[in-house]
Design a protein around this motif. Structure first.
Motif, short mmCIF file in Angstrom:
data_model
loop_
_atom_site.label_atom_id
_atom_site.label_comp_id
_atom_site.label_asym_id
_atom_site.label_seq_id
_atom_site.Cartn_x
_atom_site.Cartn_y
_atom_site.Cartn_z
N GLY A 42 33.48 37.74 51.12
CA GLY A 42 33.48 39.06 51.74
C GLY A 42 34.79 39.29 52.46
N GLU A 43 35.41 40.40 52.20
CA GLU A 43 36.67 40.73 52.87
C GLU A 43 36.37 41.60 54.09
OE1 GLU A 43 38.95 42.59 49.77
OE2 GLU A 43 39.93 40.70 49.28
N PRO A 44 36.91 41.23 55.25
CA PRO A 44 36.67 42.03 56.45
C PRO A 44 37.46 43.34 56.42
CG PRO A 44 38.18 40.24 56.95
CD PRO A 44 37.73 40.06 55.53
N GLU A 45 37.11 44.23 57.33
CA GLU A 45 37.82 45.49 57.44
C GLU A 45 39.29 45.21 57.71
OE1 GLU A 45 37.01 48.78 57.09
OE2 GLU A 45 35.12 48.04 56.29
N GLY A 46 40.16 45.96 57.07
CA GLY A 46 41.60 45.82 57.27
C GLY A 46 42.24 44.83 56.33
N LEU A 47 41.45 43.98 55.67
CA LEU A 47 41.99 43.02 54.70
C LEU A 47 41.30 43.24 53.36
CD1 LEU A 47 42.06 39.75 56.82
CD2 LEU A 47 44.00 41.16 56.18
N HIS A 48 41.85 44.10 52.56
CA HIS A 48 41.27 44.38 51.25
C HIS A 48 42.32 44.09 50.18
CE1 HIS A 48 37.45 46.27 52.35
NE2 HIS A 48 38.11 46.70 53.43
N SER A 49 41.89 43.37 49.15
CA SER A 49 42.77 43.13 48.02
C SER A 49 42.70 44.34 47.09
CB SER A 49 42.36 41.86 47.29
OG SER A 49 41.03 41.97 46.83
N MET A 50 43.55 44.33 46.07
CA MET A 50 43.53 45.42 45.10
C MET A 50 42.20 45.41 44.37
SD MET A 50 47.36 45.22 43.52
CE MET A 50 47.17 43.54 43.00
N ASP A 51 41.72 46.59 44.00
CA ASP A 51 40.42 46.69 43.33
C ASP A 51 40.39 45.91 42.04
OD1 ASP A 51 39.41 48.22 45.35
OD2 ASP A 51 39.76 50.14 44.35
N SER A 52 41.48 45.94 41.27
CA SER A 52 41.50 45.22 40.00
C SER A 52 41.41 43.71 40.23
CB SER A 52 42.75 45.58 39.20
OG SER A 52 43.91 45.25 39.96
N CYS A 53 42.10 43.23 41.26
CA CYS A 53 42.07 41.80 41.58
C CYS A 53 40.66 41.41 42.06
CB CYS A 53 43.11 41.48 42.64
SG CYS A 53 43.18 39.75 43.08
N TRP A 54 40.07 42.25 42.88
CA TRP A 54 38.72 42.00 43.40
C TRP A 54 37.70 41.95 42.26
CZ3 TRP A 54 36.49 40.47 47.80
CH2 TRP A 54 35.12 40.68 47.96
N ASN A 55 37.74 42.93 41.37
CA ASN A 55 36.80 42.98 40.25
C ASN A 55 37.00 41.82 39.30
OD1 ASN A 55 35.62 45.28 41.24
ND2 ASN A 55 36.97 46.66 40.09
N CYS A 56 38.26 41.45 39.03
CA CYS A 56 38.55 40.31 38.15
C CYS A 56 38.03 39.01 38.78
CB CYS A 56 40.05 40.22 37.89
SG CYS A 56 40.51 38.84 36.82
N SER A 57 38.23 38.85 40.09
CA SER A 57 37.76 37.65 40.79
C SER A 57 36.24 37.58 40.76
CB SER A 57 38.25 37.65 42.24
OG SER A 57 39.64 37.63 42.29
N ARG A 58 35.62 38.73 40.95
CA ARG A 58 34.16 38.76 40.95
C ARG A 58 33.61 38.37 39.58
NH1 ARG A 58 30.37 42.97 43.77
NH2 ARG A 58 28.38 42.32 42.93
N LYS A 59 34.17 38.93 38.52
CA LYS A 59 33.71 38.61 37.17
C LYS A 59 33.98 37.15 36.83
CE LYS A 59 34.06 43.28 35.43
NZ LYS A 59 34.80 44.22 34.59
N THR A 60 35.14 36.64 37.23
CA THR A 60 35.48 35.23 36.98
C THR A 60 34.48 34.32 37.70
OG1 THR A 60 37.82 35.80 36.81
CG2 THR A 60 37.29 33.49 37.16
N TYR A 61 34.18 34.65 38.95
CA TYR A 61 33.21 33.86 39.72
C TYR A 61 31.85 33.87 39.04
CZ TYR A 61 30.03 32.51 43.45
OH TYR A 61 29.05 31.89 44.17
N ASP A 62 31.38 35.05 38.66
CA ASP A 62 30.05 35.17 38.05
C ASP A 62 29.97 34.40 36.74
OD1 ASP A 62 29.02 36.67 40.11
OD2 ASP A 62 29.40 38.60 39.14
N VAL A 63 30.99 34.54 35.89
CA VAL A 63 30.98 33.85 34.59
C VAL A 63 31.07 32.35 34.78
CG1 VAL A 63 32.31 33.51 32.46
CG2 VAL A 63 31.86 35.81 33.27
N SER A 64 31.98 31.88 35.65
CA SER A 64 32.13 30.43 35.84
C SER A 64 30.86 29.84 36.47
CB SER A 64 33.35 30.13 36.71
OG SER A 64 33.19 30.67 38.00
N ARG A 65 30.25 30.55 37.43
CA ARG A 65 29.02 30.06 38.05
C ARG A 65 27.90 29.97 37.03
NH1 ARG A 65 24.84 33.01 39.68
NH2 ARG A 65 26.10 34.90 39.58
N THR A 66 27.74 31.02 36.24
CA THR A 66 26.68 31.05 35.23
C THR A 66 26.89 30.00 34.15
OG1 THR A 66 26.44 33.41 35.65
CG2 THR A 66 25.45 32.56 33.64
N CYS A 67 28.12 29.89 33.64
CA CYS A 67 28.39 28.91 32.57
C CYS A 67 28.27 27.48 33.07
CB CYS A 67 29.79 29.14 32.00
SG CYS A 67 29.93 30.65 31.04
#
Length: 187
Positions: free
Chosen positions: A69-94
């Motif tokens: 979770g990113e706190p207020e004032g510290l947000h990464s780019m949306d594309s980086c956030w979405n890519c990280s989220r998908k990578t996490y989900d796929v690696s966790r599931t696999c």
């Protein structure tokens, strides 16, 4: 006046198991429990979607939002956030799937044998030993009660008679004059 008839707890079938009762002691039909008897210890239909119906692992929170979770004032780019989220989900599931495929059946076999041995010990060893202990302790209890009744009971009865003759009278005393205490150390 007609006699009351009560339903039989036995299912009318050629089933040699006799009565079929659920966990609450209610009688059910053989059709209801036909699939249940195939899996020992199961009392419900198998639900493939809800694999933790008793909420055994409520503490295990491994979804992306539970871990990162990113706190207020510290947000990464949306594309980086979405890519990280998908990578996490796929690696966790696999990774989880791979571990389950490799070790799940073996661990299930070990756990099944472990709980079978535990159940066997409870049914064939602990239960009879506990029953034997209760039977022997009932004899010890009767002996102990007899000894106490023979030795302590007369003593307690005598003490009860002695104390029953004590009379307590509550009397209020007259209040005397309030006198200030003398101060011997006053100069």
């Amino acid at each position: 006046m007609s006699a009351r008839t009560y339903p039989s707890p036995y299912v009318e079938s050629d089933d040699i198991l006799g009565p079929i009762n659920d966990a609450n002691g209610r009688t059910a039909s053989a059709k209801t429990y036909s699939s249940v008897r195939k899996v020992m210890g199961s009392d419900a239909e198998y639900n493939n979607m809800d694999r933790d119906p008793n909420n055994l692992n409520h503490h295990l929170q491994v979804m992306w939002d539970d871990v990162v979770g990113e706190p207020e004032g510290l947000h990464s780019m949306d594309s980086c956030w979405n890519c990280s989220r998908k990578t996490y989900d796929v690696s966790r599931t696999c990774c989880y799937g791979l571990l389950v495929i490799l070790f799940g059946p073996l661990i299930a076999l070990i756990n099944g044998c472990n709980f079978a041995c535990l159940s066997f010990g409870q049914v064939w060893c602990v239960g009879p030993c506990y029953r034997l202990f209760k039977i022997n302790m009932a004899t010890v209890r009767r002996f102990w009660e007899t000894c106490l009744m023979a030795t302590w009971s007369p003593l307690i009865m005598v003490m009860g008679l002695i104390f029953s003759n004590i009379k307590i009278r509550n009397q209020r005393l007259n209040d005397g004059e309030d006198k200030e205490p003398e101060d011997h150390f006053a100069v």
